[in-house]
Design a protein around this motif. Structure first.
Motif, PDB file in Angstrom:
ATOM      1  N   UNK A 198      30.952  42.240  37.057  1.00  0.00           N
ATOM      2  CA  UNK A 198      31.430  43.398  36.306  1.00  0.00           C
ATOM      3  C   UNK A 198      32.868  43.165  35.851  1.00  0.00           C
ATOM      4  N   UNK A 199      33.134  43.408  34.567  1.00  0.00           N
ATOM      5  CA  UNK A 199      34.497  43.377  34.046  1.00  0.00           C
ATOM      6  C   UNK A 199      35.127  42.012  33.946  1.00  0.00           C
ATOM      7  N   UNK A 200      34.334  40.935  34.032  1.00  0.00           N
ATOM      8  CA  UNK A 200      34.891  39.579  33.959  1.00  0.00           C
ATOM      9  C   UNK A 200      34.883  39.088  32.516  1.00  0.00           C
ATOM     10  N   UNK A 201      35.971  38.461  32.112  1.00  0.00           N
ATOM     11  CA  UNK A 201      36.083  37.879  30.773  1.00  0.00           C
ATOM     12  C   UNK A 201      36.616  36.460  30.869  1.00  0.00           C
ATOM     13  N   UNK A 202      36.111  35.607  29.988  1.00  0.00           N
ATOM     14  CA  UNK A 202      36.662  34.270  29.837  1.00  0.00           C
ATOM     15  C   UNK A 202      37.656  34.290  28.686  1.00  0.00           C
ATOM     16  N   UNK A 203      38.874  33.863  28.952  1.00  0.00           N
ATOM     17  CA  UNK A 203      39.935  33.874  27.947  1.00  0.00           C
ATOM     18  C   UNK A 203      40.182  32.446  27.481  1.00  0.00           C
ATOM     19  N   UNK A 204      39.904  32.202  26.221  1.00  0.00           N
ATOM     20  CA  UNK A 204      40.084  30.870  25.649  1.00  0.00           C
ATOM     21  C   UNK A 204      41.272  30.797  24.701  1.00  0.00           C
ATOM     22  N   UNK A 205      41.851  31.963  24.385  1.00  0.00           N
ATOM     23  CA  UNK A 205      43.084  32.040  23.578  1.00  0.00           C
ATOM     24  C   UNK A 205      43.970  33.105  24.203  1.00  0.00           C
ATOM     25  N   UNK A 206      45.264  32.862  24.263  1.00  0.00           N
ATOM     26  CA  UNK A 206      46.151  33.810  24.926  1.00  0.00           C
ATOM     27  C   UNK A 206      46.157  35.164  24.227  1.00  0.00           C
ATOM     28  N   UNK A 207      45.775  35.209  22.980  1.00  0.00           N
ATOM     29  CA  UNK A 207      45.692  36.488  22.272  1.00  0.00           C
ATOM     30  C   UNK A 207      44.593  37.384  22.847  1.00  0.00           C
ATOM     31  N   UNK A 208      43.674  36.810  23.626  1.00  0.00           N
ATOM     32  CA  UNK A 208      42.577  37.579  24.225  1.00  0.00           C
ATOM     33  C   UNK A 208      42.951  38.184  25.583  1.00  0.00           C
ATOM     34  N   UNK A 209      44.115  37.817  26.112  1.00  0.00           N
ATOM     35  CA  UNK A 209      44.454  38.176  27.492  1.00  0.00           C
ATOM     36  C   UNK A 209      44.550  39.685  27.699  1.00  0.00           C
ATOM     37  N   UNK A 210      45.251  40.379  26.824  1.00  0.00           N
ATOM     38  CA  UNK A 210      45.450  41.820  27.018  1.00  0.00           C
ATOM     39  C   UNK A 210      44.120  42.559  27.028  1.00  0.00           C
ATOM     40  N   UNK A 211      43.218  42.212  26.113  1.00  0.00           N
ATOM     41  CA  UNK A 211      41.916  42.876  26.065  1.00  0.00           C
ATOM     42  C   UNK A 211      41.104  42.569  27.314  1.00  0.00           C
ATOM     43  N   UNK A 212      41.207  41.337  27.831  1.00  0.00           N
ATOM     44  CA  UNK A 212      40.474  40.964  29.037  1.00  0.00           C
ATOM     45  C   UNK A 212      40.989  41.743  30.246  1.00  0.00           C
ATOM     46  N   UNK A 213      42.300  41.898  30.331  1.00  0.00           N
ATOM     47  CA  UNK A 213      42.870  42.678  31.432  1.00  0.00           C
ATOM     48  C   UNK A 213      42.419  44.134  31.330  1.00  0.00           C
ATOM     49  N   UNK A 214      42.395  44.678  30.120  1.00  0.00           N
ATOM     50  CA  UNK A 214      41.956  46.059  29.924  1.00  0.00           C
ATOM     51  C   UNK A 214      40.498  46.230  30.346  1.00  0.00           C
ATOM     52  N   UNK A 215      39.650  45.236  30.071  1.00  0.00           N
ATOM     53  CA  UNK A 215      38.236  45.305  30.470  1.00  0.00           C
ATOM     54  C   UNK A 215      38.092  45.270  31.984  1.00  0.00           C
ATOM     55  N   UNK A 216      38.948  44.501  32.652  1.00  0.00           N
ATOM     56  CA  UNK A 216      38.896  44.426  34.115  1.00  0.00           C
ATOM     57  C   UNK A 216      39.390  45.716  34.757  1.00  0.00           C
ATOM     58  N   UNK A 217      40.415  46.320  34.165  1.00  0.00           N
ATOM     59  CA  UNK A 217      41.012  47.533  34.722  1.00  0.00           C
ATOM     60  C   UNK A 217      40.028  48.705  34.720  1.00  0.00           C
ATOM     61  N   UNK A 218      39.031  48.655  33.849  1.00  0.00           N
ATOM     62  CA  UNK A 218      37.995  49.693  33.853  1.00  0.00           C
ATOM     63  C   UNK A 218      37.331  49.770  35.225  1.00  0.00           C
ATOM     64  N   UNK A 219      37.246  48.642  35.909  1.00  0.00           N
ATOM     65  CA  UNK A 219      36.572  48.574  37.206  1.00  0.00           C
ATOM     66  C   UNK A 219      37.536  48.587  38.387  1.00  0.00           C
ATOM     67  N   UNK A 220      38.774  48.142  38.174  1.00  0.00           N
ATOM     68  CA  UNK A 220      39.741  48.053  39.270  1.00  0.00           C
ATOM     69  C   UNK A 220      41.143  47.922  38.683  1.00  0.00           C
ATOM     70  N   UNK A 221      42.099  48.737  39.105  1.00  0.00           N
ATOM     71  CA  UNK A 221      43.460  48.599  38.581  1.00  0.00           C
ATOM     72  C   UNK A 221      44.156  47.301  38.996  1.00  0.00           C
ATOM     73  N   UNK A 222      43.628  46.647  40.016  1.00  0.00           N
ATOM     74  CA  UNK A 222      44.180  45.370  40.476  1.00  0.00           C
ATOM     75  C   UNK A 222      43.352  44.244  39.865  1.00  0.00           C
ATOM     76  N   UNK A 223      44.025  43.275  39.233  1.00  0.00           N
ATOM     77  CA  UNK A 223      43.334  42.278  38.415  1.00  0.00           C
ATOM     78  C   UNK A 223      43.733  40.872  38.833  1.00  0.00           C
ATOM     79  N   UNK A 224      42.759  39.968  38.778  1.00  0.00           N
ATOM     80  CA  UNK A 224      42.990  38.550  39.044  1.00  0.00           C
ATOM     81  C   UNK A 224      42.877  37.772  37.735  1.00  0.00           C
ATOM     82  N   UNK A 225      43.858  36.905  37.488  1.00  0.00           N
ATOM     83  CA  UNK A 225      43.756  35.929  36.399  1.00  0.00           C
ATOM     84  C   UNK A 225      43.615  34.572  37.081  1.00  0.00           C
ATOM     85  N   UNK A 226      42.503  33.914  36.834  1.00  0.00           N
ATOM     86  CA  UNK A 226      42.117  32.765  37.644  1.00  0.00           C
ATOM     87  C   UNK A 226      41.914  31.519  36.783  1.00  0.00           C
TER      88      UNK A 226
END
Length: 366
Positions: A198-226
């Motif tokens: 749930x809420x996992x995104x693969x980021x292949x361009x740094x321009x995608x990072x903010x949207x990926x974090x926003x998608x993860x925050x829907x499920x948990x305010x604490x986020x991992x970038x791995x």
């Protein structure tokens, strides 16, 4: 009331997390597998707003049908667990406030995924009233749920884990951009305390990072970038038996259908998108290391009963631990029972072993 010759198991499922439907599907498989001649069964559903309600113990009620995910329906009735450790009777309270006996419960099978269930909360509630249950205790459940703390524990045990950056609730990823970019490209962004992809995104361009974090925050305010790890996705089922934990033959996840990783749809809705190979072929020395790491991870977090340990195996044989899941998906087609089937343990036998083990395990500090 339960027959004296048979213990009663309360199967709990649903819950407040985003994995509510996955938990219901897991319950469907387990309810079908439980030996009704050996166990009296009561089903306790937890609605998405957290109400404990009496539920159907018919496995067919909890199947995924035509892409439609099962859910615990709202109910005016409430299931009441015992008030303290001196009681064993669970009750059902109606809308009029009157309560009637449901069952004297001997053991609980909490098939809950995600926060408010798999994270030590239900385990703590059951510990308070001295009710035996399948699965890890409070601490191991909490550590296994929070990927950030899980990695701290696994690193301390000398196990290799994927490099990551943890974003605290409300933290702007731009404030950690240098650390994040040091991970290299691509990265995976995921909720720290969620499962089922749930809420996992693969980021292949740094321009995608903010949207990926926003998608993860829907499920948990604490986020991992791995940091992404290139390698085979290998899983191992660990089962805690009388002689200690043992590891199953390893399984492998191979995604296809244009999917870049094993996401929620591939796991539960699109069987053609993934090939679950069980058992999988690994060189003997690598297979031994994978099994050893699975057992070490299980012991490092203090897990009990069962867990699934996921690793990456690189081309050179390097093994990196991805995570430990203390209540893995448990439908008849999930990897955990499939790996044990490859090891000669059938799905009904596996359910029986878990229930019998929990019934024999002491309550309280152990």
């Amino acid at each position: 009331m339960a027959e004296a010759s048979r213990p009663t198991v309360a199967v709990m499922f649903g819950g407040r997390s985003s994995e509510h439907a996955v938990s219901c599907a897991t319950a469907g498989g387990v309810l079908e597998a439980i030996d009704r001649e050996r166990w009296n069964v009561v089903a306790v559903g937890i609605t998405e707003d957290g109400r404990w309600v009496p539920a159907s113990d018919d496995a067919q009620s909890w199947r995924i049908r035509g892409g439609e995910l099962p859910r615990v329906a709202p109910d005016e009735r409430t299931v009441l667990p015992p008030r303290d450790s001196s009681e064993r009777t669970w009750r059902v309270q109606g809308a009029d406030g009157r309560a009637s006996a449901l069952a004297e419960v001997d053991v609980v099978l909490p098939l809950l995924h995600g926060p408010f269930g798999e994270d030590g909360t239900i385990q703590g509630a059951l510990e308070l009233i001295d009710v035996r249950y399948v699965g890890s205790g409070v601490l191991a459940s909490a550590v296994g749920m929070d990927k950030a703390y899980m990695k701290i524990v696994l690193r301390a045990a000398g196990l290799p884990v994927t490099p990551d950056v943890v974003l605290a609730p409300g933290e702007d990823p731009d404030s950690r951009r240098a650390e994040i970019e040091a991970l290299g490209m691509p990265v995976f962004v995921k909720p720290a305390r969620a499962g089922s992809s749930m809420g996992i995104s693969k980021v292949s361009r740094w321009s995608q990072l903010a949207a990926a974090v926003a998608a993860a925050v829907v499920h948990d305010p604490k986020v991992l970038v791995e940091q992404a790890v290139v390698g085979r996705e290998i899983e191992t089922a660990v089962l805690d038996g009388p002689e200690g934990p043992v590891a199953s033959p390893a399984g492998e996840i191979v995604t296809g259908g244009g999917r870049e990783f094993y996401d929620f749809e591939a796991k539960y809705l699109d069987e053609a998108a993934v090939d679950l190979r069980c058992p999988t072929e690994l060189p003997d020395d690598v297979a031994l290391r994978v099994a050893d790491m699975a057992l070490r991870a299980f012991q490092a977090v203090g897990a009990e009963s069962l867990a699934r340990v996921d690793v990456f195996v690189a081309e050179d044989g390097t093994v990196t631990v991805n995570e430990i899941n203390t209540m893995p998906g448990f439908t008849s087609t999930s990897m955990y029972p499939r790996m044990w089937a490859a090891g000669g343990v059938s799905y009904p036998e596996l359910v029986e072993m878990l229930l019998a083990g929990a019934l024999a395990r002491p309550v309280g500090l152990r």
